[in-house]
Structures are given as structure tokens and as C-alpha cells.
Design a protein around this motif. Sequence first.
Motif, PDB file in Angstrom:
ATOM      1  N   VAL A  22       0.844  -1.191   0.000  1.00 55.25           N
ATOM      2  CA  VAL A  22       0.000   0.000   0.000  1.00 55.25           C
ATOM      3  C   VAL A  22       0.882   1.245   0.000  1.00 55.25           C
ATOM      4  O   VAL A  22       1.689   1.456   0.909  1.00 55.25           O
ATOM      5  N   HIS A  23       0.725   2.075  -1.038  1.00 53.07           N
ATOM      6  CA  HIS A  23       1.517   3.300  -1.183  1.00 53.07           C
ATOM      7  C   HIS A  23       0.679   4.512  -0.809  1.00 53.07           C
ATOM      8  O   HIS A  23      -0.479   4.604  -1.199  1.00 53.07           O
ATOM      9  N   GLN A  24       1.262   5.423  -0.070  1.00 54.77           N
ATOM     10  CA  GLN A  24       0.558   6.626   0.351  1.00 54.77           C
ATOM     11  C   GLN A  24       1.512   7.813   0.351  1.00 54.77           C
ATOM     12  O   GLN A  24       2.578   7.770   0.966  1.00 54.77           O
ATOM     13  N   GLN A  25       1.138   8.867  -0.366  1.00 47.47           N
ATOM     14  CA  GLN A  25       1.958  10.079  -0.365  1.00 47.47           C
ATOM     15  C   GLN A  25       1.866  10.769   0.991  1.00 47.47           C
ATOM     16  O   GLN A  25       0.797  10.815   1.600  1.00 47.47           O
ATOM     17  N   LEU A  26       2.994  11.293   1.451  1.00 53.60           N
ATOM     18  CA  LEU A  26       3.030  12.024   2.713  1.00 53.60           C
ATOM     19  C   LEU A  26       2.746  13.499   2.472  1.00 53.60           C
ATOM     20  O   LEU A  26       3.112  14.055   1.435  1.00 53.60           O
ATOM     21  N   LEU A  27       2.131  14.131   3.452  1.00 55.79           N
ATOM     22  CA  LEU A  27       1.759  15.534   3.341  1.00 55.79           C
ATOM     23  C   LEU A  27       2.926  16.409   3.804  1.00 55.79           C
ATOM     24  O   LEU A  27       2.979  16.858   4.952  1.00 55.79           O
ATOM     25  N   VAL A  43       1.996 -13.074  -8.421  1.00 57.48           N
ATOM     26  CA  VAL A  43       1.702 -12.125  -9.494  1.00 57.48           C
ATOM     27  C   VAL A  43       1.267 -10.823  -8.839  1.00 57.48           C
ATOM     28  O   VAL A  43       0.441 -10.823  -7.921  1.00 57.48           O
ATOM     29  N   GLU A  44       1.826  -9.725  -9.298  1.00 58.46           N
ATOM     30  CA  GLU A  44       1.548  -8.418  -8.705  1.00 58.46           C
ATOM     31  C   GLU A  44       0.607  -7.625  -9.594  1.00 58.46           C
ATOM     32  O   GLU A  44       0.934  -7.334 -10.748  1.00 58.46           O
ATOM     33  N   ILE A  45      -0.566  -7.304  -9.060  1.00 56.09           N
ATOM     34  CA  ILE A  45      -1.499  -6.428  -9.769  1.00 56.09           C
ATOM     35  C   ILE A  45      -1.122  -5.004  -9.390  1.00 56.09           C
ATOM     36  O   ILE A  45      -1.250  -4.598  -8.247  1.00 56.09           O
ATOM     37  N   LYS A  46      -0.650  -4.253 -10.367  1.00 56.81           N
ATOM     38  CA  LYS A  46       0.019  -2.979 -10.108  1.00 56.81           C
ATOM     39  C   LYS A  46      -0.955  -1.797 -10.124  1.00 56.81           C
ATOM     40  O   LYS A  46      -1.854  -1.723 -10.958  1.00 56.81           O
ATOM     41  N   GLY A  47      -0.720  -0.875  -9.198  1.00 51.92           N
ATOM     42  CA  GLY A  47      -1.380   0.425  -9.235  1.00 51.92           C
ATOM     43  C   GLY A  47      -2.887   0.389  -9.190  1.00 51.92           C
ATOM     44  O   GLY A  47      -3.544   1.089  -9.965  1.00 51.92           O
ATOM     45  N   VAL A  48      -3.467  -0.411  -8.290  1.00 50.15           N
ATOM     46  CA  VAL A  48      -4.926  -0.450  -8.169  1.00 50.15           C
ATOM     47  C   VAL A  48      -5.391   0.889  -7.593  1.00 50.15           C
ATOM     48  O   VAL A  48      -5.018   1.270  -6.486  1.00 50.15           O
ATOM     49  N   ALA A  59       6.185  19.996  -3.056  1.00 47.85           N
ATOM     50  CA  ALA A  59       5.437  18.750  -3.230  1.00 47.85           C
ATOM     51  C   ALA A  59       3.950  19.060  -3.324  1.00 47.85           C
ATOM     52  O   ALA A  59       3.448  19.969  -2.660  1.00 47.85           O
ATOM     53  N   GLY A  60       3.252  18.336  -4.156  1.00 46.41           N
ATOM     54  CA  GLY A  60       1.810  18.505  -4.268  1.00 46.41           C
ATOM     55  C   GLY A  60       1.368  19.579  -5.224  1.00 46.41           C
ATOM     56  O   GLY A  60       0.196  19.964  -5.232  1.00 46.41           O
ATOM     57  N   GLY A  67      -6.963  12.178  -1.958  1.00 46.31           N
ATOM     58  CA  GLY A  67      -7.397  12.546  -3.299  1.00 46.31           C
ATOM     59  C   GLY A  67      -6.919  11.544  -4.330  1.00 46.31           C
ATOM     60  O   GLY A  67      -6.190  10.586  -4.022  1.00 46.31           O
ATOM     61  N   ILE A  68      -7.305  11.765  -5.580  1.00 48.11           N
ATOM     62  CA  ILE A  68      -6.979  10.842  -6.663  1.00 48.11           C
ATOM     63  C   ILE A  68      -5.465  10.732  -6.836  1.00 48.11           C
ATOM     64  O   ILE A  68      -4.774  11.737  -6.981  1.00 48.11           O
ATOM     65  N   GLY A  69      -4.968   9.496  -6.812  1.00 47.33           N
ATOM     66  CA  GLY A  69      -3.544   9.253  -7.040  1.00 47.33           C
ATOM     67  C   GLY A  69      -2.673   9.345  -5.807  1.00 47.33           C
ATOM     68  O   GLY A  69      -1.515   8.923  -5.838  1.00 47.33           O
TER      69      GLY A  69
END
Length: 659
Positions: A42-47, A265-270, A58-59, A247-249
Motif C-alpha cells: 500500500v503506497h501513500q503520499q506524505l503531506l 503475481v503483482e497487480i500494479k497500481g490499483v 510537493a503537491g 485525493g486521486i492518485g
Amino acid sequence: MKNRFNPRTNWENTRGKIGYVSRKEAVQEDYNKIGFMSGLEVHQQLLTSKKLFCNCPAGVYNKSEVYDAEVIRHMRPTLSELGEYDGTALMEFKTRKEIIYRIKNETTCTYEVDDTPPFQLNREALEASIEISLLSKLNIVGEVHITRKQYLDGSIPTGFQRTAIIGVEGEIQLKHKKVRLIQLSLEEDSCREISDIGHIRTYKTDRLGMPLIETVTYPDCLNPDEVKEACDYIRFLNRSTNKVRTGIGAGREDVNVSCRGGSRVEIKGVAHTKWIPELTHNECFRQWALLAIRDELKKRYSDPDLWKPKHEYLKFHSYQFTYEPIVLAKKTGQRILAINLPGFKGILSHFTQPGKSFANELSDRLKVIACIEKPNMTHSEEFDPMVSKEDFSRLRELFSADDEDVQVIVWGPDEDLVTALETVVERCRMAFEGVPNETRKSFEDGTTIFERVLPGADRMYPDTDSAPIPLEDEDIIRMGQGLPEDVIDRYHKLKSWNVPENTYTYIFKKNLFPLVVRIVEGFGFEPKKICTFLGHTLKFVEGHYTPADEFKYKILYSLFRFLKEQNLDFELSRKMITIVYEHPKMEFESVLNTLNFKRIPKDEIVSKIEFLKEKFYKIRYSEKDSDALDWIMGQLRPSAIGNISMTELSNEVLKVLEK
């Protein structure tokens, strides 16, 4: 007489043979049977205000057509520390892609384009990642080491991503089980892709280098719903800190899936967690289908080395091709390649995913590796043939093929057909082995397509430009103070308040639980009412109206304080919220004026009940007291909202009716 082979019937029969069921029909026994296993990244951008390794903001985003310059690159693989090439890097090199980066001066500096070494690691991002690691019950590393992770798809101009492990071996508590965490890493985000056509791939660099955390779980999820629940939990946990972007992305997940006997198998970028159940369900059954194909091929060839495909470049004038893509290929000077796959009868039309067969495994790779845009092939087991029986008969004669062989036709530029031949033959040889490790791209309908070969450990190596960062115990203790409570504790508290479960996702997604507590403890409103207001009323308003200025959720605290101080009933909030949302800067008294709200004493409203009772029975709408109650409440409701609660008013009406 032999039954004539029908590709569509074969597809349906093989779907039944592997035991495919739709996700709605599937039960745990179905997943146990095929050995469903899944984990998450799980990827999450930091504020943060700045990027991870430079001082660019950033942002700040720009549209695809808005840029100041373009940089063109060609990626080449490099040897790992062990003197080996990563399989993904070799595959990307084979595509001969030209990578174009659209650069905006405001968000990009020489670091992003690999002309400057990295600046010091963003401490704001480091501290946020440590806090989230602590909340995830991970063990914090004693020293942060920056490593490089190769990416030759062009998404990062340097050809590698700088990343660092922050915490290891943690866990999250779901409703009915624990899911173990492998690690949490802090890394830089990649570029945003604009287009990928033929041998040209275009990116923009506004997102590049933004701080990103990646939480990796063990494959502890044993059905698709558990995968979604675990993903939601991690995202809600991240948001509970108020230190991540939304938000989106801003949040994306890669989902790792395997079945018994299959491969990771890696399902990428869901992009949306709601896609996860259908994607993981179909991927597990896709692997189960590939294992069935493997078993069938092994029956036909005890030694896969004996399998010998043939190929020929065809002359257009020798065939009566009418399929438009082939006709267009002829007009544009492209060539046409035919491949004979011995013993593959029934394989190309074998079920793999809903609406897809094994032939799609070939065409997807032709698009990615040989860079031949779809439609890029046809074959002798098409449901709706694109090439005539006569032309396929000529092909069979050309190859001296028998009834158990199938033929594939590929067209494209001469220089791409060499790669196309290698790609088709390589993927067919993989079919003898089962499930190839790969990364796949997700679609909303729950299906996936090939994206690239799954990277291995060979692509990781130390970053010699960055010094290790020691972490002191006292700093970690300081960062661990004041962390929010676990999401599961918040879940149990909502349950104890009898809050409807269909509001939970909205409350956690928006991190509104602390606001609920403040309102409940500060003004004494019933928790269930506040949560329902947020998860139903506010959610509806957000989906149907647009605010004139930025709407901040903290304004709701002021709204309920206003109602409490003015001795106005909670129900009035439901009428006010639309105007408050559309005009966040409007004074609450002005909102009431817009609604034509009038303050009326409770006694004055209650005093009208006796008159309305007499009027109802005089007109005699009904003999039932319940009908009288409904009618009287309907008459009083417009003036009562905000002045007296509907429950209290209903009780007053019942008192009068019972006399």
C-alpha cells in the motif's frame, strides 16, 4: 464422424473444468480449494511541503500540455552487485522505448533529471513515516539506509528509485484476524504517465520525488474481501495521523496474488480499493486456469524440449486477407508473420479470465514487449474468425501442420516482428511451466493485462550518494507520543454506539472520528446521530454540490456549537448543511435567514396539537391513531425543525391522542 472443434464451446468447457465461479457466487470453500493467498503493498503520499531529496515543492501539479521543456532518454540495464541483470530491466531494454519527460520549472530541478546528487533526506517525511510505523506496531530500524531500486520503464529518469526501510515486522488487527506486516519503507514517488504508444512513452515530472510510504503485508489474506479490508485498514490508519495526502492518485496499492501451485503475481497500481475483490478473485482463477493448461500440455509433451514451433514471413498477394488491420499493415509497408504452434489445439481458446482466453496472454505481451499496438494478432481459434478458412488451410499446408496444431498471425514493422516472434514463443514455452511471475495492470471490470516481468532482488543495491541516518531512541519515543488510537479501537467504539456500518468507511476515509468525539463530548449530541449525519447526509451533499470556497470539516464543530449555544435542535443541521457546504464562509445566522427559519418556543408548537387533533377527527381522514400521529407531525414538522426534536414532539402528540 469427429465433432467439429468450436473455440467458444471450448472456452466455456474449460471455464467449467477449472471450476470458475463468479465472485458473487464464490464461498470460502472455493478459495480454499484453489489455495487463494494474497498480500498488499500500500503506497501513500506524505503531506510534506517539499519533495524527498530536493527542495522542489510537493503537491503542485500541472496539466499534461503545460510544460517548459522536454528531455528524451533511452534506458539501459546495469549489472547488480552480484554481477547479474534483473529480468525486468532486460525486458524493458528489449522494448527499445524512447522516454520523453515533460518538465515544469516550478516542480522540477536538476536532481529529478539525474544531473545533481540527492540533497539530505526530508526530515519531515522521515518523522511522519516513523510515526506511521509505530502506529503499525513495526519495529523501527536503528539506522536508515538509502538503497536504489531499478526502474527501467522510464517512470523515474535516473533508472532507479531511492528507498529506505523504516520499520519491520508489525501487524494490523482486522475485525476477525490479524494480518502481519513485513515492512514500511519511505521512498520517492515516480512520474505520471501521459501516453505509451509504440516505442514512445511520455511522462510528466510534477509528482516525481514526492515522499511516499509503502506498507507491505505478508500473504495472510485468504479471500478477496479480507484483502480489501486489510487495504482499507492500512489506508485509514495512514489517514488517522493527518500526515498523508488524500485525493486521486495520493494512495495506490499493488496486490500480490497466488493460488496453490501458482506464482506471485503483482497487480500494479490499483486505484480504488473497491476493485480489489474482483481483481484478486479473477487473478487467482487465472492462475488456476494456467495450471490446467500446463497439465494439459504436459500430457501432450512429456519433454517440453520436443516442442518445436515454426514460423514463416508471408507474402500478402498469396492470401486473400480482408481483415482491416492486416490490410492496413500491407498499405503501410509492414510485414506479416505466421507462427505454427504444434499441439496447442484448444489452448489459445482456453478460459483464463472472464471474457479472455490464453490468446490474450500473447497479444498483451506483443503490445508491451514488441510495442505493436492492438489489434496485433489473430489466430485459428478466434470465436469470430478474422481470417478465412481457406487462408488458414494454406497456412497449415505451408507448415505441414496436423489437426492438433494452431496458427498465429502477427503483423507490424519489420524490426518489431523479430521481438514479436521471440515473445510469442517464449510465452508459449512458459505455459509448460505454469504461472509466470509478472506484474499486471488492473481494470475496473476486474480483469488484468500483462505489464512487465516481475522484478527480482537483483534490482536492489546501496545508494552510495546517501549516508546512513542513525535513529536515536529518545527521538523515536518522542515521535511515539500522542499517536491516535488504533483504527480497530475506533471501529469497536462505533459499534458500541450502534452507528450504522455503512457510515464507517466514510468516517475513516475522511478521518472524521476525532471530530465526532469532540462534538459528542463538547455538546452532548448522540454519537449515532452525528455519525449518521456525516456518513449519510454530508456524504450525499458532497456528491451533489460544489463549494464556492474550500470546505473544511472543522466547520462542522462550529455548526454544532452554534446549535447548542442557540438552543436549536439537531435536526436543523440537516437543512443547514447544504448551504454551509456550498458557502463555507457564510455566517450561520445568515444560513438560517436563507432557510427562512423562525425561532418558535416549544410551548407554542405543542399548543397547536389539540387543535390539529380535533381537525383531523372532524375531517376523519382515518380511524387509526397512527394515521393521526403521522398527519399531525406532518403539519407541525416545518415549524418544529430546529425548535424541538422530532422524538419529543412525537411524544407530545401521543400524549394528546391518548386522552
